[in-house]
Design a protein around this motif. Structure first.
Motif, PDB file in Angstrom:
ATOM      1  N   ASN A  93      -1.129  -2.657  -1.235  1.00  0.00           N
ATOM      2  CA  ASN A  93       0.336  -2.655  -1.095  1.00  0.00           C
ATOM      3  C   ASN A  93       0.741  -2.843   0.360  1.00  0.00           C
ATOM      4  O   ASN A  93       1.676  -3.580   0.660  1.00  0.00           O
ATOM      5  N   GLY A 122       2.713  -6.099   1.612  1.00  0.00           N
ATOM      6  CA  GLY A 122       4.028  -5.827   2.207  1.00  0.00           C
ATOM      7  C   GLY A 122       4.209  -6.509   3.548  1.00  0.00           C
ATOM      8  O   GLY A 122       5.249  -7.139   3.800  1.00  0.00           O
ATOM      9  N   ASN A 175       7.730  -6.687  -5.107  1.00  0.00           N
ATOM     10  CA  ASN A 175       6.908  -6.833  -3.914  1.00  0.00           C
ATOM     11  C   ASN A 175       7.059  -5.604  -3.044  1.00  0.00           C
ATOM     12  O   ASN A 175       8.168  -5.112  -2.852  1.00  0.00           O
ATOM     13  N   PRO A 176       5.948  -5.103  -2.520  1.00  0.00           N
ATOM     14  CA  PRO A 176       6.042  -3.920  -1.667  1.00  0.00           C
ATOM     15  C   PRO A 176       6.722  -4.253  -0.346  1.00  0.00           C
ATOM     16  O   PRO A 176       6.611  -5.381   0.146  1.00  0.00           O
ATOM     17  N   PRO A 177       7.430  -3.289   0.216  1.00  0.00           N
ATOM     18  CA  PRO A 177       8.071  -3.515   1.510  1.00  0.00           C
ATOM     19  C   PRO A 177       7.036  -3.494   2.634  1.00  0.00           C
ATOM     20  O   PRO A 177       5.923  -2.994   2.460  1.00  0.00           O
TER      21      PRO A 177
END
Length: 127
Positions: A37, A41, A9-11
């Motif tokens: 993304n 995020g 998972n993207p930040p």
């Protein structure tokens, strides 16, 4: 030995980076992957529900028909409902609208909008 892709998972990016990525993608579809993304995020990791909700609504109302960002906006609103237990009326209406569009024409809005609606139905707490 075959290698398998690893999904992470993207930040949550800083707010200014999120706004820049989303505005860029809304103006030029070539930037949609970075925007996706950024949106995921903040939906999964952002601390400010109102900021997340605002940008999901912006993307869900401004992205062009057929953009993968439309279904993603619905899904991310579902994540937001799951995490915070609350969404504003505009966001709830958008989730329903995107899901209806996905049912009518999956080439307009992809099925992730339906997953978002399921999450909204499951996780919103009554006011």
């Amino acid at each position: 030995m075959p290698s398998h892709p690893i999904f992470e998972n993207p930040p949550a990016l800083p707010r200014d980076a999120v706004v820049e990525a989303l505005e860029r993608a809304l103006a030029d579809r070539a930037h949609e992957p970075a925007a996706a993304n950024a949106l995921v995020g903040i939906a999964l990791n952002g601390a400010d529900r109102e900021f997340v909700e605002h940008w999901c609504v912006q993307v869900g109302t401004r992205a062009v028909a057929g953009s993968p960002l439309l279904g993603l906006a619905g899904l991310c609103l579902g994540h937001t409902a799951r995490r915070f237990g609350h969404l504003g009326d505009e966001a709830v209406a958008l989730v329903h609208s995107l899901a209806a569009r996905a049912e009518l024409d999956p080439s307009d809005v992809d099925g992730r909008a339906l997953d978002g609606l399921d999450d909204v139905r499951s996780f919103l707490r009554p006011s």
